[in-house]
Write a protein that holds these residues in place. Structure first.
Motif, PDB file in Angstrom:
ATOM      1  N   ARG A 140     -12.960  -0.234  -1.730  1.00  0.00           N
ATOM      2  CA  ARG A 140     -11.661  -1.155  -1.264  1.00  0.00           C
ATOM      3  C   ARG A 140     -11.663  -2.496  -1.283  1.00  0.00           C
ATOM      4  NH1 ARG A 140      -9.633  -4.344   2.462  1.00  0.00           N
ATOM      5  NH2 ARG A 140     -11.742  -4.928   3.111  1.00  0.00           N
ATOM      6  N   TYR A 141     -12.707  -3.209  -0.897  1.00  0.00           N
ATOM      7  CA  TYR A 141     -12.758  -5.004  -0.907  1.00  0.00           C
ATOM      8  C   TYR A 141     -12.572  -5.404  -2.251  1.00  0.00           C
ATOM      9  CZ  TYR A 141     -14.305  -9.456   0.545  1.00  0.00           C
ATOM     10  OH  TYR A 141     -14.640 -10.835   0.513  1.00  0.00           O
ATOM     11  N   HIS A 170      -7.935   4.396   1.158  1.00  0.00           N
ATOM     12  CA  HIS A 170      -8.089   3.298   0.045  1.00  0.00           C
ATOM     13  C   HIS A 170      -7.983   3.626  -1.307  1.00  0.00           C
ATOM     14  CE1 HIS A 170     -11.696   4.033  -2.164  1.00  0.00           C
ATOM     15  NE2 HIS A 170     -12.524   4.442  -1.138  1.00  0.00           N
ATOM     16  N   PRO A 221      -2.330  -5.627   4.873  1.00  0.00           N
ATOM     17  CA  PRO A 221      -2.738  -5.932   6.257  1.00  0.00           C
ATOM     18  C   PRO A 221      -2.048  -4.582   7.102  1.00  0.00           C
ATOM     19  CG  PRO A 221      -1.516  -7.695   5.601  1.00  0.00           C
ATOM     20  CD  PRO A 221      -1.917  -7.108   4.603  1.00  0.00           C
ATOM     21  N   ARG A 246     -15.555  -0.745   9.104  1.00  0.00           N
ATOM     22  CA  ARG A 246     -13.938  -0.289   9.137  1.00  0.00           C
ATOM     23  C   ARG A 246     -13.634   0.987   8.722  1.00  0.00           C
ATOM     24  NH1 ARG A 246     -10.467  -3.632   7.520  1.00  0.00           N
ATOM     25  NH2 ARG A 246     -11.376  -5.436   6.845  1.00  0.00           N
ATOM     26  N   PHE A 274      -4.988  -2.140   6.395  1.00  0.00           N
ATOM     27  CA  PHE A 274      -6.178  -2.549   6.791  1.00  0.00           C
ATOM     28  C   PHE A 274      -6.269  -3.643   7.707  1.00  0.00           C
ATOM     29  CE2 PHE A 274      -6.075  -0.294   2.584  1.00  0.00           C
ATOM     30  CZ  PHE A 274      -7.042   0.832   2.737  1.00  0.00           C
ATOM     31  N   THR A 332     -11.762   3.039   6.147  1.00  0.00           N
ATOM     32  CA  THR A 332     -11.435   2.838   4.755  1.00  0.00           C
ATOM     33  C   THR A 332     -10.497   4.092   4.359  1.00  0.00           C
ATOM     34  OG1 THR A 332     -13.271   3.642   3.643  1.00  0.00           O
ATOM     35  CG2 THR A 332     -13.366   1.498   4.090  1.00  0.00           C
ATOM     36  N   HIS A 372       0.794  -1.274  -0.100  1.00  0.00           N
ATOM     37  CA  HIS A 372       0.122   0.060  -0.101  1.00  0.00           C
ATOM     38  C   HIS A 372       0.911   1.123   0.088  1.00  0.00           C
ATOM     39  CE1 HIS A 372      -2.552   3.268   1.629  1.00  0.00           C
ATOM     40  NE2 HIS A 372      -3.471   2.636   1.330  1.00  0.00           N
ATOM     41  N   PRO A 396      -7.803  -7.497   6.171  1.00  0.00           N
ATOM     42  CA  PRO A 396      -8.175  -6.854   4.879  1.00  0.00           C
ATOM     43  C   PRO A 396      -9.127  -7.630   4.097  1.00  0.00           C
ATOM     44  CG  PRO A 396      -5.965  -7.548   4.916  1.00  0.00           C
ATOM     45  CD  PRO A 396      -6.329  -7.967   6.250  1.00  0.00           C
ATOM     46  N   GLU A 420     -16.205   0.741   1.639  1.00  0.00           N
ATOM     47  CA  GLU A 420     -15.753  -0.507   2.101  1.00  0.00           C
ATOM     48  C   GLU A 420     -15.830  -1.373   0.515  1.00  0.00           C
ATOM     49  OE1 GLU A 420     -14.492  -3.833   4.371  1.00  0.00           O
ATOM     50  OE2 GLU A 420     -13.718  -2.013   3.642  1.00  0.00           O
ATOM     51  N   ASN A 471      -4.869  -2.525  -1.642  1.00  0.00           N
ATOM     52  CA  ASN A 471      -6.214  -2.236  -0.899  1.00  0.00           C
ATOM     53  C   ASN A 471      -6.649  -3.560   0.092  1.00  0.00           C
ATOM     54  OD1 ASN A 471      -7.111   0.315  -1.717  1.00  0.00           O
ATOM     55  ND2 ASN A 471      -8.159  -0.285  -3.036  1.00  0.00           N
ATOM     56  N   ARG A 472      -5.736  -4.526   0.137  1.00  0.00           N
ATOM     57  CA  ARG A 472      -5.967  -5.623   0.952  1.00  0.00           C
ATOM     58  C   ARG A 472      -4.693  -5.744   1.477  1.00  0.00           C
ATOM     59  NH1 ARG A 472      -9.674  -9.644  -0.181  1.00  0.00           N
ATOM     60  NH2 ARG A 472     -11.309  -8.759  -1.504  1.00  0.00           N
TER      61      ARG A 472
END
Length: 400
Positions: free
Chosen positions: A279-280, A337, A319, A332, A322, A334, A52, A325, A276, A316-317
């Motif tokens: 991001r996810y 992101h 850890p 959460r 996030f 975000t 990130h 993640p 979210e 975006n995943r």
């Protein structure tokens, strides 16, 4: 690591039963070597960035160029044309100062008044399509009945393009974005998009309205060529990405009945849920920059001329930024992101995309309280062959 384990190309492939998670190899790289050497499909020796903080650093650094003629592609797909500088008006593929000039003109057109007017239209368009779904009755394909037409109509409203003319554009844009079409097919689709937009510019010059293209056509000194290319960029950016986020976002929520029930019970969660989901899901597999000079990032020396691919899904995943993640968590934080990118090329229409998602997804869930998948999850056809991830179809049903 003595040897890179980075892939020689990126893909949208997903592990069986995990349609919302990035490829496993990206998580491994992020943990072991967040900036790693990468051999591109054309043999170019460049880099892949998965962490990130490093992705943000690359996207914010003016020593990395967005010019396509300087980049090598990390995807096994043909270019629309041979690598060359961006044509006049295609600001998304330019560096400052050219990029700055166009973006400043566009920012002046994304006014608060225009966004407020569009919000009302988005609510109307959403309601119209929900009414049509209810009249037709279950089952339905949520992509064709809901997710695709809403952004298509909204971008037509923004640019002043008659909604009746959007279908050929949609087909041509799908051809351009597909990873499974030939160079000849892409060239034909590109020419069709350009011809379509040139016609729109001529119409705006002759009879301007209260829309973005008319504002640019009559309030700036941009040429027809610049306006045609700029309009094509906006049409593509505002259509395909948002449509796929709406469809894939709905799929992700339908896959989690507990979250679906929570969002239905508390519509106030909509803003946070959208962030979210952005991001996810991270539907853009990667974006490329080219080093204009030698640059040291994350302890690695990137040489002038080398391409650097940043993986938005991996970032975006991460850890490190996030916690937990890989869990879809509507509560959460975000912050930070990168679904809309970062730096000077951050998505210009991100607020419009947010409004479309904030309006359409809660309205869909409220209108059909028993909405559910009409087929087993493993039968949902995923867009693994496209430059933008999502679903080709999303069969849903509900209690009529």
């Amino acid at each position: 690591m003595s040897e890179s384990t980075a892939p020689t190309s990126l893909s949208n492939a997903r592990r069986a039963g995990r349609p919302f998670d990035p490829p496993d190899e990206l998580a491994k790289l992020r943990a072991e070597q967040p900036i790693s050497p990468m051999t591109y499909p054309d043999g170019h020796e460049g880099w892949l960035v998965t962490g990130h903080s490093l992705v943000r650093a690359v996207l914010a650094d003016p020593r990395f160029s967005h010019r396509p003629d300087l980049q090598h592609l990390p995807l096994e797909t043909a270019r629309v044309t041979a690598a060359q500088p961006a044509p006049p008006g295609a600001f998304n593929a330019m560096d400052p100062p050219e990029h700055t000039r166009y973006r400043r003109l566009l920012t002046g057109q994304f006014t608060v008044h225009r966004m407020r007017m569009l919000t009302g239209r988005i609510e109307e368009i959403t309601a119209e399509h929900l009414d049509a779904m209810a009249r037709q009755g279950p089952p339905a394909d949520l992509v064709t009945a809901f997710a695709l037409p809403i952004p298509g109509l909204v971008i037509c409203e923004l640019l002043g393009v008659p909604a009746s003319e959007r279908d050929p554009f949609q087909r041509d844009m799908s051809t351009l974005l597909s990873m499974d079409t030939t160079a000849e097919q892409k060239m034909a689709a590109y020419a069709a998009v350009q011809a379509f937009m040139a016609g729109q510019i001529r119409a705006k010059r002759a009879a301007p309205g209260d829309d973005l293209l008319s504002g640019l056509a009559t309030g700036t000194d941009l040429t027809d060529e610049e306006l045609t290319n700029l309009g094509g960029v906006l049409m593509g950016a505002g259509f395909e990405t948002t449509a796929n986020m709406i469809a894939l976002g709905a799929y992700a929520l339908l896959d989690r009945p507990d979250l679906l029930a929570e969002l239905r019970a508390d519509p106030g969660l909509a803003d946070q849920a959208v962030e979210e989901l952005l991001r996810y899901l991270s539907i853009i597999p990667g974006t490329v920059r080219a080093a204009l000079e030698d640059v040291e990032i994350g302890g690695q020396l990137i040489k002038a001329g080398q391409s650097v691919t940043v993986s938005i899904p991996a970032a975006n995943r991460d850890p490190a930024h996030f916690p937990d993640p890989d869990t879809l968590d509507l509560h959460r934080s975000t912050a930070g992101h990168l679904a809309f990118g970062h730096g000077i090329h951050q998505c210009l229409g991100q607020q419009l995309a947010r409004v479309e998602m904030r309006v359409s997804i809660p309205a869909l869930l409220a209108r059909f309280p028993t909405l559910r998948l009409a087929v087993p999850p493993e039968e949902i056809p995923l867009r693994t062959d496209m430059l933008i991830y999502g679903v080709h179809r999303l069969p849903v049903t509900w209690d009529a």
